[in-house]
Design a protein around this motif. Sequence first.
Motif, PDB file in Angstrom:
ATOM      1  N   GLY A  14       0.834  -1.193   0.000  1.00 37.70           N
ATOM      2  CA  GLY A  14       0.000   0.000   0.000  1.00 37.70           C
ATOM      3  C   GLY A  14       0.871   1.245   0.000  1.00 37.70           C
ATOM      4  N   PHE A  15       0.254   2.362  -0.316  1.00 38.26           N
ATOM      5  CA  PHE A  15       1.003   3.622  -0.352  1.00 38.26           C
ATOM      6  C   PHE A  15       0.259   4.680   0.436  1.00 38.26           C
ATOM      7  N   ARG A  16       1.018   5.417   1.235  1.00 33.77           N
ATOM      8  CA  ARG A  16       0.436   6.602   1.860  1.00 33.77           C
ATOM      9  C   ARG A  16       0.564   7.738   0.859  1.00 33.77           C
ATOM     10  N   THR A  17      -0.543   8.272   0.432  1.00 36.80           N
ATOM     11  CA  THR A  17      -0.481   9.384  -0.522  1.00 36.80           C
ATOM     12  C   THR A  17      -1.233  10.574   0.073  1.00 36.80           C
ATOM     13  N   SER A  18      -1.141  11.712  -0.599  1.00 35.18           N
ATOM     14  CA  SER A  18      -1.824  12.905  -0.078  1.00 35.18           C
ATOM     15  C   SER A  18      -3.349  12.700  -0.084  1.00 35.18           C
ATOM     16  N   GLU A  23      -4.251   0.877  -1.686  1.00 38.57           N
ATOM     17  CA  GLU A  23      -3.733  -0.491  -1.647  1.00 38.57           C
ATOM     18  C   GLU A  23      -3.521  -0.987  -3.072  1.00 38.57           C
ATOM     19  N   ALA A  24      -2.264  -1.220  -3.438  1.00 38.11           N
ATOM     20  CA  ALA A  24      -1.943  -1.599  -4.821  1.00 38.11           C
ATOM     21  C   ALA A  24      -1.889  -3.112  -5.000  1.00 38.11           C
ATOM     22  N   VAL A  25      -1.455  -3.828  -3.969  1.00 43.89           N
ATOM     23  CA  VAL A  25      -1.398  -5.298  -4.018  1.00 43.89           C
ATOM     24  C   VAL A  25      -2.146  -5.806  -2.793  1.00 43.89           C
ATOM     25  N   GLY A  41      -1.536  -8.651 -16.850  1.00 41.68           N
ATOM     26  CA  GLY A  41      -2.655  -7.865 -16.331  1.00 41.68           C
ATOM     27  C   GLY A  41      -2.549  -6.465 -16.880  1.00 41.68           C
ATOM     28  N   GLU A  42      -3.628  -5.721 -16.734  1.00 40.45           N
ATOM     29  CA  GLU A  42      -3.622  -4.378 -17.324  1.00 40.45           C
ATOM     30  C   GLU A  42      -2.787  -3.424 -16.479  1.00 40.45           C
ATOM     31  N   SER A  43      -2.572  -2.237 -17.036  1.00 37.58           N
ATOM     32  CA  SER A  43      -1.784  -1.226 -16.353  1.00 37.58           C
ATOM     33  C   SER A  43      -2.415  -0.897 -14.997  1.00 37.58           C
ATOM     34  N   GLY A  44      -1.588  -0.869 -13.951  1.00 37.88           N
ATOM     35  CA  GLY A  44      -2.086  -0.517 -12.618  1.00 37.88           C
ATOM     36  C   GLY A  44      -2.627  -1.705 -11.837  1.00 37.88           C
ATOM     37  N   SER A  45      -2.540  -2.924 -12.392  1.00 44.58           N
ATOM     38  CA  SER A  45      -3.102  -4.082 -11.682  1.00 44.58           C
ATOM     39  C   SER A  45      -2.196  -4.580 -10.564  1.00 44.58           C
ATOM     40  N   GLY A  46      -0.983  -4.049 -10.484  1.00 38.89           N
ATOM     41  CA  GLY A  46      -0.110  -4.408  -9.358  1.00 38.89           C
ATOM     42  C   GLY A  46       0.994  -5.386  -9.699  1.00 38.89           C
ATOM     43  N   LYS A  47       1.215  -5.614 -11.001  1.00 38.52           N
ATOM     44  CA  LYS A  47       2.234  -6.588 -11.422  1.00 38.52           C
ATOM     45  C   LYS A  47       3.623  -6.177 -10.935  1.00 38.52           C
ATOM     46  N   SER A  48       4.006  -4.941 -11.262  1.00 38.41           N
ATOM     47  CA  SER A  48       5.358  -4.493 -10.897  1.00 38.41           C
ATOM     48  C   SER A  48       5.534  -4.427  -9.390  1.00 38.41           C
ATOM     49  N   MET A  49       4.527  -3.884  -8.706  1.00 32.94           N
ATOM     50  CA  MET A  49       4.662  -3.730  -7.259  1.00 32.94           C
ATOM     51  C   MET A  49       4.793  -5.072  -6.565  1.00 32.94           C
ATOM     52  N   THR A  50       4.152  -6.104  -7.125  1.00 34.22           N
ATOM     53  CA  THR A  50       4.260  -7.440  -6.529  1.00 34.22           C
ATOM     54  C   THR A  50       5.728  -7.865  -6.460  1.00 34.22           C
ATOM     55  N   HIS A  60       9.701   4.775  -1.354  1.00 27.00           N
ATOM     56  CA  HIS A  60       9.859   5.147   0.062  1.00 27.00           C
ATOM     57  C   HIS A  60       8.524   5.239   0.796  1.00 27.00           C
ATOM     58  N   ASN A  61       7.427   5.522   0.053  1.00 30.02           N
ATOM     59  CA  ASN A  61       6.128   5.649   0.729  1.00 30.02           C
ATOM     60  C   ASN A  61       5.330   4.345   0.755  1.00 30.02           C
ATOM     61  N   ALA A  62       5.982   3.242   0.378  1.00 35.96           N
ATOM     62  CA  ALA A  62       5.268   1.962   0.317  1.00 35.96           C
ATOM     63  C   ALA A  62       5.248   1.279   1.678  1.00 35.96           C
ATOM     64  N   ASP A 179      10.690  -6.931 -16.287  1.00 30.03           N
ATOM     65  CA  ASP A 179       9.482  -6.120 -16.073  1.00 30.03           C
ATOM     66  C   ASP A 179       9.200  -5.308 -17.330  1.00 30.03           C
ATOM     67  N   GLU A 180       8.265  -5.766 -18.133  1.00 26.72           N
ATOM     68  CA  GLU A 180       7.945  -5.123 -19.420  1.00 26.72           C
ATOM     69  C   GLU A 180       9.239  -4.846 -20.179  1.00 26.72           C
ATOM     70  N   ALA A 181      10.153  -5.841 -20.153  1.00 30.17           N
ATOM     71  CA  ALA A 181      11.510  -5.619 -20.659  1.00 30.17           C
ATOM     72  C   ALA A 181      11.564  -5.370 -22.152  1.00 30.17           C
TER      73      ALA A 181
HETATM   74  N1  LIG Z   1       4.792   5.439  -5.196  1.00 30.54           N
HETATM   75  C1  LIG Z   1       3.489   5.228  -5.377  1.00 30.54           C
HETATM   76  N2  LIG Z   1       2.584   5.952  -4.701  1.00 30.54           N
HETATM   77  C2  LIG Z   1       1.250   5.721  -4.859  1.00 30.54           C
HETATM   78  N3  LIG Z   1       0.735   4.784  -5.679  1.00 30.54           N
HETATM   79  C3  LIG Z   1       1.613   4.033  -6.380  1.00 30.54           C
HETATM   80  C4  LIG Z   1       3.021   4.215  -6.271  1.00 30.54           C
HETATM   81  N4  LIG Z   1       3.625   3.319  -7.098  1.00 30.54           N
HETATM   82  C5  LIG Z   1       2.634   2.615  -7.689  1.00 30.54           C
HETATM   83  N5  LIG Z   1       1.434   3.039  -7.257  1.00 30.54           N
HETATM   84  C6  LIG Z   1       0.129   2.526  -7.672  1.00 30.54           C
HETATM   85  O1  LIG Z   1       0.093   1.131  -7.464  1.00 30.54           O
HETATM   86  C7  LIG Z   1      -0.713   0.515  -8.457  1.00 30.54           C
HETATM   87  C8  LIG Z   1       0.009  -0.681  -9.028  1.00 30.54           C
HETATM   88  O2  LIG Z   1       1.156  -0.227  -9.742  1.00 30.54           O
HETATM   89  P1  LIG Z   1       2.076  -1.214 -10.588  1.00 30.54           P
HETATM   90  O3  LIG Z   1       3.221  -0.419 -11.091  1.00 30.54           O
HETATM   91  O4  LIG Z   1       2.378  -2.438  -9.810  1.00 30.54           O
HETATM   92  O5  LIG Z   1       1.091  -1.598 -11.785  1.00 30.54           O
HETATM   93  P2  LIG Z   1       1.408  -2.501 -13.041  1.00 30.54           P
HETATM   94  O6  LIG Z   1       0.371  -3.560 -13.097  1.00 30.54           O
HETATM   95  O7  LIG Z   1       2.816  -2.963 -13.038  1.00 30.54           O
HETATM   96  O8  LIG Z   1       1.130  -1.468 -14.202  1.00 30.54           O
HETATM   97  P3  LIG Z   1       2.041  -1.059 -15.474  1.00 30.54           P
HETATM   98  O9  LIG Z   1       1.866  -2.174 -16.441  1.00 30.54           O
HETATM   99  O10 LIG Z   1       1.434   0.212 -15.940  1.00 30.54           O
HETATM  100  O11 LIG Z   1       3.432  -0.902 -14.965  1.00 30.54           O
HETATM  101  C9  LIG Z   1      -1.051   1.577  -9.489  1.00 30.54           C
HETATM  102  O12 LIG Z   1      -2.364   1.994  -9.301  1.00 30.54           O
HETATM  103  C10 LIG Z   1      -0.076   2.682  -9.190  1.00 30.54           C
HETATM  104  O13 LIG Z   1      -0.637   3.943  -9.481  1.00 30.54           O
END
Ligand SMILES: Nc1ncnc2c1ncn2[C@@H]1O[C@H](COP(=O)(O)OP(=O)(O)OP(=O)(O)O)[C@@H](O)[C@H]1O
Length: 279
Positions: A14-18, A23-25, A41-50, A60-62, A179-181
């Motif tokens: 999760g991320f603390r944002t303004s 919650e991303a994952v 998965g589509e953009s923003g689905s949480g693949k990279s963050m996983t 840093h805010n994760a 990662d989307e290499a």
């Molecule tokens: N530093 C951050 N602060 C707040 N939200 C974030 C931060 N980094 C990522 N997110 C959010 O976390 C969610 C998941 O991001 P992630 O990069 O894992 O998606 P993704 O599936 O890999 O998408 P993409 O294919 O576009 O890279 C997104 O909604 C993104 O906006």
Amino acid sequence: MHDSLLDVCDLKVGFRTSDGYVEAVKGVSLTLGRERLAIVGESGSGKSMTVRSLIGLAGHNAIVSARHARFGETDLLSLSDRELSAVRGHRIAMVVQDPRQGLNPVQTAGRQVGEMLRMHRRTRRHDMRNAVEMLLDEVHIRDPRRVFDLYPHELSGGMAQRVMVAMMLAGGPDILIADEATSALDAVVQRHILELIDEQVRLRGMGLILISHDLELVSDFADRIMVMYAGRTVETFAAGQGYGSVRHPYTRGLIACVPSLDRPGQCLPVLTRDPEWAR
Ligand SMILES: Nc1ncnc2c1ncn2[C@@H]1O[C@H](COP(=O)(O)OP(=O)(O)OP(=O)(O)O)[C@@H](O)[C@H]1O
């Protein structure tokens, strides 16, 4: 498969944002042996963050938690920044989308690969040039001697990505994350880079995590495919056996959107979503 490299249970990021907490994952579990796992998965689905959260690159805010996140015997989430940085590159290496972002513009390709070799393998300075040229040769760069002295702006996108792959292989990692290499490259070069990664993963017996939004492309280079939607895993299935076993409507929708050469002129459906899937 039995030789488990990664074992992650109930990972949350999760991320603390303004605007409050995002919650991303939302509780992802996965295992990886010396095999190839694609996360789509589509953009923003949480693949990279996983995957980034496992190696301390979520930002840093994760806020990252898991029931467990084991890399062999090591609990990744209990490591200090220093310990994580030792794992990165050396044990778990990541190739990212834009190779030119990852390369230092004022250092030659050869020096950058050499730095990685020195850092991870303690190669002696006078053996360096040979070792780098061998590695450039392994990633099928023609004329490694010439390419050694080129700067990133003198490399094509595909060559730059090969140099990045060489850098990531320099530490002899157990796991390679792509990662989307290949997303920044044209379709033919994309395949060549994935073939290269595939070849090295097999030769070196590594585990591979291939992150992509392109189900069709990664199916040829994965043993298992994990589909993510809105921060959760909706489905994991074996690649290369057709899509008969696929159950989730989102995955079925993704498959229906893949164009086929057998059906020229076919109208592709619009991918529909159900708010229920994100709950
Ligand atoms: N530093 C951050 N602060 C707040 N939200 C974030 C931060 N980094 C990522 N997110 C959010 O976390 C969610 C998941 O991001 P992630 O990069 O894992 O998606 P993704 O599936 O890999 O998408 P993409 O294919 O576009 O890279 C997104 O909604 C993104 O906006």
